[in-house]
Design a protein around this motif. Structure first.
Motif, PDB file in Angstrom:
ATOM      1  N   TRP A  38       0.852  -1.188   0.000  1.00 37.17           N
ATOM      2  CA  TRP A  38       0.000   0.000   0.000  1.00 37.17           C
ATOM      3  C   TRP A  38       0.889   1.240   0.000  1.00 37.17           C
ATOM      4  N   TYR A  39       0.538   2.156  -0.861  1.00 37.93           N
ATOM      5  CA  TYR A  39       1.200   3.454  -0.918  1.00 37.93           C
ATOM      6  C   TYR A  39       0.132   4.526  -0.744  1.00 37.93           C
ATOM      7  N   ARG A  40       0.554   5.727  -0.453  1.00 38.12           N
ATOM      8  CA  ARG A  40      -0.391   6.828  -0.370  1.00 38.12           C
ATOM      9  C   ARG A  40       0.252   8.106  -0.899  1.00 38.12           C
ATOM     10  N   GLN A  41      -0.603   8.985  -1.351  1.00 38.64           N
ATOM     11  CA  GLN A  41      -0.128  10.278  -1.836  1.00 38.64           C
ATOM     12  C   GLN A  41      -1.104  11.356  -1.407  1.00 38.64           C
ATOM     13  N   ALA A  42      -0.588  12.276  -0.630  1.00 41.06           N
ATOM     14  CA  ALA A  42      -1.386  13.416  -0.181  1.00 41.06           C
ATOM     15  C   ALA A  42      -1.184  14.569  -1.156  1.00 41.06           C
ATOM     16  N   PRO A  43      -2.117  15.501  -1.208  1.00 47.23           N
ATOM     17  CA  PRO A  43      -1.984  16.651  -2.118  1.00 47.23           C
ATOM     18  C   PRO A  43      -0.681  17.397  -1.876  1.00 47.23           C
ATOM     19  N   GLY A  44       0.043  17.630  -2.935  1.00 50.56           N
ATOM     20  CA  GLY A  44       1.280  18.380  -2.834  1.00 50.56           C
ATOM     21  C   GLY A  44       2.454  17.601  -2.282  1.00 50.56           C
ATOM     22  N   LYS A  45       2.259  16.321  -2.042  1.00 43.25           N
ATOM     23  CA  LYS A  45       3.346  15.500  -1.493  1.00 43.25           C
ATOM     24  C   LYS A  45       3.658  14.348  -2.428  1.00 43.25           C
ATOM     25  N   GLU A  46       4.837  13.795  -2.231  1.00 37.98           N
ATOM     26  CA  GLU A  46       5.230  12.649  -3.029  1.00 37.98           C
ATOM     27  C   GLU A  46       4.553  11.379  -2.498  1.00 37.98           C
ATOM     28  N   ARG A  47       4.437  10.426  -3.392  1.00 39.45           N
ATOM     29  CA  ARG A  47       3.903   9.138  -2.987  1.00 39.45           C
ATOM     30  C   ARG A  47       4.846   8.466  -1.995  1.00 39.45           C
ATOM     31  N   GLU A  48       4.277   7.846  -0.981  1.00 38.47           N
ATOM     32  CA  GLU A  48       5.107   7.191   0.019  1.00 38.47           C
ATOM     33  C   GLU A  48       4.583   5.785   0.309  1.00 38.47           C
ATOM     34  N   TYR A  95      -4.946   6.344  -1.375  1.00 38.81           N
ATOM     35  CA  TYR A  95      -4.215   5.111  -1.085  1.00 38.81           C
ATOM     36  C   TYR A  95      -4.256   4.197  -2.301  1.00 38.81           C
ATOM     37  N   TYR A  96      -3.080   3.699  -2.646  1.00 40.96           N
ATOM     38  CA  TYR A  96      -2.934   2.843  -3.815  1.00 40.96           C
ATOM     39  C   TYR A  96      -2.435   1.466  -3.422  1.00 40.96           C
ATOM     40  N   CYS A  97      -2.980   0.479  -4.069  1.00 43.73           N
ATOM     41  CA  CYS A  97      -2.519  -0.895  -3.926  1.00 43.73           C
ATOM     42  C   CYS A  97      -1.506  -1.182  -5.034  1.00 43.73           C
ATOM     43  N   ALA A  98      -0.493  -1.960  -4.712  1.00 41.19           N
ATOM     44  CA  ALA A  98       0.522  -2.301  -5.700  1.00 41.19           C
ATOM     45  C   ALA A  98       0.914  -3.763  -5.560  1.00 41.19           C
TER      46      ALA A  98
END
Length: 126
Positions: A38-48, A95-98
């Motif tokens: 699982w990854y996530r990306q908030a507005p204005g931030k890099e994916r983590e 939130y992204y699944c990979a």
């Protein structure tokens, strides 16, 4: 064609809980390795990276979510889960699944997964 479909996002108040699911289709582990994460990306931030799990069940977490989030998988049904407890406003993100056939050691750090879901929004209000 591999497809990852996330579900379970939504809005919750701080301190609440949400559970995410990621159903994988057209994808099977042909060797005893493989990683889902699982990854996530908030507005204005890099994916983590948030959390990852190897085929053998070995898990890893970002320091910011340790003790609050739990990643798990149902190998028989190629489904990945993320249970999020004690949510904080800073957890707000898409939130992204990979998934990838390589072990987590090789793909998590660089987000080098071959397959990604479309993302699901998680919003935590204070």
């Amino acid at each position: 064609q591999v497809q990852l479909v996330e579900s379970g996002g939504g809005s919750v108040q701080a301190g609440g809980s949400l559970g995410l699911s990621c159903a994988a289709s057209g994808y099977t582990y042909s060797i005893p390795y493989g990683c889902m994460g699982w990854y996530r990306q908030a507005p204005g931030k890099e994916r983590e990276a948030v959390a990852a799990i190897d085929r053998d069940g070995t898990t890893s977490y970002a320091d910011s979510v340790k003790g609050r989030f739990t990643i798990s998988q149902d190998n028989a049904n190629n489904t990945l889960y993320l249970q999020m407890n004690n949510l904080k406003p800073e957890d707000t993100a898409v939130y992204y699944c990979a998934a990838d056939q390589l072990p987590c050691l090789l793909v998590v750090a660089g987000a080098d997964f071959g397959y990604w879901g479309q993302g699901t929004q998680v919003t935590v209000s204070s």
